[in-house]
Design a protein around this motif. Structure first.
Motif, mmCIF file in Angstrom:
data_model
loop_
_atom_site.group_PDB
_atom_site.id
_atom_site.type_symbol
_atom_site.label_atom_id
_atom_site.label_comp_id
_atom_site.label_asym_id
_atom_site.label_seq_id
_atom_site.Cartn_x
_atom_site.Cartn_y
_atom_site.Cartn_z
ATOM 1 N N ILE A 124 4.934 -10.126 -9.595
ATOM 2 C CA ILE A 124 4.620 -9.459 -10.854
ATOM 3 C C ILE A 124 5.730 -8.467 -11.166
ATOM 4 N N ILE A 125 6.322 -8.634 -12.335
ATOM 5 C CA ILE A 125 7.466 -7.798 -12.740
ATOM 6 C C ILE A 125 7.125 -7.073 -14.030
ATOM 7 N N THR A 126 7.484 -5.797 -14.118
ATOM 8 C CA THR A 126 7.351 -5.082 -15.384
ATOM 9 C C THR A 126 8.716 -4.605 -15.861
ATOM 10 N N ALA A 127 8.844 -4.564 -17.188
ATOM 11 C CA ALA A 127 10.069 -4.030 -17.766
ATOM 12 C C ALA A 127 10.117 -2.517 -17.611
ATOM 13 N N GLY A 128 8.971 -1.845 -17.774
ATOM 14 C CA GLY A 128 8.943 -0.390 -17.693
ATOM 15 C C GLY A 128 7.702 0.121 -16.998
ATOM 16 N N THR A 129 7.709 1.415 -16.713
ATOM 17 C CA THR A 129 6.568 2.054 -16.077
ATOM 18 C C THR A 129 5.348 2.053 -16.993
ATOM 19 N N ALA A 130 5.574 2.117 -18.298
ATOM 20 C CA ALA A 130 4.467 2.126 -19.250
ATOM 21 C C ALA A 130 3.670 0.823 -19.231
ATOM 22 N N ASP A 131 4.238 -0.240 -18.651
ATOM 23 C CA ASP A 131 3.557 -1.534 -18.568
ATOM 24 C C ASP A 131 2.655 -1.647 -17.331
ATOM 25 N N LEU A 132 2.584 -0.581 -16.532
ATOM 26 C CA LEU A 132 1.851 -0.633 -15.264
ATOM 27 C C LEU A 132 0.356 -0.951 -15.406
ATOM 28 N N GLU A 143 -4.878 -10.827 -6.469
ATOM 29 C CA GLU A 143 -5.208 -10.599 -5.061
ATOM 30 C C GLU A 143 -6.641 -10.997 -4.736
ATOM 31 N N ILE A 144 -7.595 -10.677 -5.614
ATOM 32 C CA ILE A 144 -8.982 -11.029 -5.311
ATOM 33 C C ILE A 144 -9.194 -12.542 -5.403
ATOM 34 N N LEU A 145 -8.294 -13.233 -6.134
ATOM 35 C CA LEU A 145 -8.355 -14.691 -6.214
ATOM 36 C C LEU A 145 -7.653 -15.363 -5.028
ATOM 37 N N GLY A 146 -7.130 -14.558 -4.108
ATOM 38 C CA GLY A 146 -6.621 -15.108 -2.860
ATOM 39 C C GLY A 146 -5.132 -15.335 -2.786
ATOM 40 N N ASN A 147 -4.370 -14.731 -3.677
ATOM 41 C CA ASN A 147 -2.928 -14.928 -3.680
ATOM 42 C C ASN A 147 -2.187 -13.842 -2.907
ATOM 43 N N GLU A 148 -1.048 -14.210 -2.379
ATOM 44 C CA GLU A 148 -0.108 -13.213 -1.875
ATOM 45 C C GLU A 148 0.678 -12.702 -3.081
ATOM 46 N N VAL A 149 0.713 -11.397 -3.244
ATOM 47 C CA VAL A 149 1.303 -10.805 -4.445
ATOM 48 C C VAL A 149 2.381 -9.802 -4.057
ATOM 49 N N GLU A 150 3.484 -9.837 -4.787
ATOM 50 C CA GLU A 150 4.536 -8.832 -4.641
ATOM 51 C C GLU A 150 4.808 -8.219 -6.007
ATOM 52 N N LEU A 151 5.186 -6.944 -6.001
ATOM 53 C CA LEU A 151 5.382 -6.200 -7.235
ATOM 54 C C LEU A 151 6.833 -5.759 -7.384
ATOM 55 N N LEU A 152 7.307 -5.795 -8.613
ATOM 56 C CA LEU A 152 8.650 -5.314 -8.926
ATOM 57 C C LEU A 152 8.563 -4.599 -10.268
ATOM 58 N N TYR A 153 8.600 -3.267 -10.235
ATOM 59 C CA TYR A 153 8.355 -2.481 -11.434
ATOM 60 C C TYR A 153 9.631 -1.856 -11.998
ATOM 61 N N ASP A 154 9.630 -1.688 -13.319
ATOM 62 C CA ASP A 154 10.650 -0.920 -14.037
ATOM 63 C C ASP A 154 12.055 -1.498 -13.862
ATOM 64 N N HIS A 161 20.909 -3.959 -14.183
ATOM 65 C CA HIS A 161 21.373 -3.925 -12.797
ATOM 66 C C HIS A 161 20.203 -3.703 -11.826
ATOM 67 N N ARG A 162 19.136 -3.073 -12.325
ATOM 68 C CA ARG A 162 17.953 -2.858 -11.479
ATOM 69 C C ARG A 162 17.305 -4.195 -11.109
ATOM 70 N N LEU A 163 17.344 -5.151 -12.033
ATOM 71 C CA LEU A 163 16.804 -6.485 -11.760
ATOM 72 C C LEU A 163 17.703 -7.254 -10.809
ATOM 73 N N PHE A 164 18.997 -7.215 -11.048
ATOM 74 C CA PHE A 164 19.935 -8.011 -10.256
ATOM 75 C C PHE A 164 19.997 -7.565 -8.797
ATOM 76 N N SER A 165 19.579 -6.334 -8.536
ATOM 77 C CA SER A 165 19.554 -5.878 -7.148
ATOM 78 C C SER A 165 18.315 -6.383 -6.402
ATOM 79 N N ASN A 166 17.454 -7.131 -7.110
ATOM 80 C CA ASN A 166 16.233 -7.663 -6.501
ATOM 81 C C ASN A 166 16.134 -9.185 -6.645
ATOM 82 N N LEU A 167 17.251 -9.851 -6.744
ATOM 83 C CA LEU A 167 17.248 -11.298 -6.947
ATOM 84 C C LEU A 167 16.584 -12.051 -5.797
ATOM 85 N N ASP A 168 16.610 -11.467 -4.606
ATOM 86 C CA ASP A 168 15.975 -12.125 -3.463
ATOM 87 C C ASP A 168 14.468 -12.271 -3.664
#
Length: 249
Positions: A124-132, A143-154, A161-168
């Motif tokens: 799950i990715i957000t463009a900004g903090t206001a989208d939280l 998560e309650i539906l049984g998925n493994e979830v990872e978050l990437l905010y702002d 450049h903030r996105l490109f540093s998380n390409l992995d």
């Protein structure tokens, strides 16, 4: 309804239908009529999860009544767009209910959340903090539906450049939910980088010309990047449910 179930059972006993056909037919009924709502108890057959309560526009007493019926037959409950009054009402019949103020969700978990029938990870990715708030609704749902979830905010396009540093993290996901307001450009950028489904969620965050989410909605619908689907404005729940279906084996 009773007659239909009896006929179906007799057909199964007499060998007219096999067990798969029997279960498939059961998916469509029954429901419980509680005057102000018809609770679909067989949602579990369709989605492996009980019916989810949309609390907005419902009274606390209505939400409590529906939640009571669901919890009589299930170990799980998810209610979205809930306020504190909805939560207080549910607490009266479920002391173990939990409220996420940011996501505006009520959850009850009394059994083990099974993850065996899922594959991969939902990012799950957000463009900004206001989208939280929308992102949190998506996270709680996934998560309650049984998925493994990872978050990437702002990590929006104003500082790419903030996105490109998380390409992995992008490479490690099997489905990506991208949440953005303002002009809503981030899903197109991510769609051009990955080879997995991207679910775009426009939010009502932005200045006047954002038109309460209409501007990012149109941007996302007009994306030239392949593999992007779009849900309605602020619909984190819908995005997470769709991602769950995509993420199943």
């Amino acid at each position: 309804m009773r007659e239909k179930i009896e006929k179906l059972l007799n057909d199964y006993k007499n060998g007219k239908i096999d067990v798969d056909e029997f279960i498939n037919e059961l998916k469509w009924f029954p429901f419980e009529d509680i005057k102000f709502a018809r609770v679909d108890h067989h949602r579990m057959f369709k989605h492996n999860f009980p019916e989810v309560i949309l609390c907005q526009w419902k009274t606390p007493e209505q939400v409590k009544g529906i939640a009571k019926r669901i919890l009589e037959r299930s170990d799980f409950l998810l209610a979205t767009r809930a306020n504190t009054e909805h939560f207080k009402a549910v607490k009266k019949i479920a002391k173990d209910a939990k409220y996420n103020e940011l996501a505006r969700t009520i959850t009850v978990v009394r059994g083990e959340i099974k993850k065996d029938d899922k594959k991969g990870k939902i990012l799950i990715i957000t463009a900004g903090t206001a989208d939280l708030p929308v992102a949190e609704e998506a996270r709680v749902t996934a998560e309650i539906l049984g998925n493994e979830v990872e978050l990437l905010y702002d990590v929006g396009v104003a500082g790419l450049h903030r996105l490109f540093s998380n390409l992995d993290k992008l490479k490690d996901a099997s489905v990506i939910i991208v949440i953005a307001g303002m002009e809503g450009a981030l899903p197109s950028v991510i769609g051009g980088l990955v080879d997995v489904p991207v679910i775009a969620v426009p939010t009502s965050i932005g200045y006047g010309a954002n038109f309460n989410g209409l501007a990012p909605l149109l941007t996302m619908l007009n994306s030239c990047a392949p593999g992007i689907v779009v849900v309605n404005v602020d619909n984190g729940f819908g995005a997470a449910f769709a991602a769950t279906l995509m993420n199943r084996k």
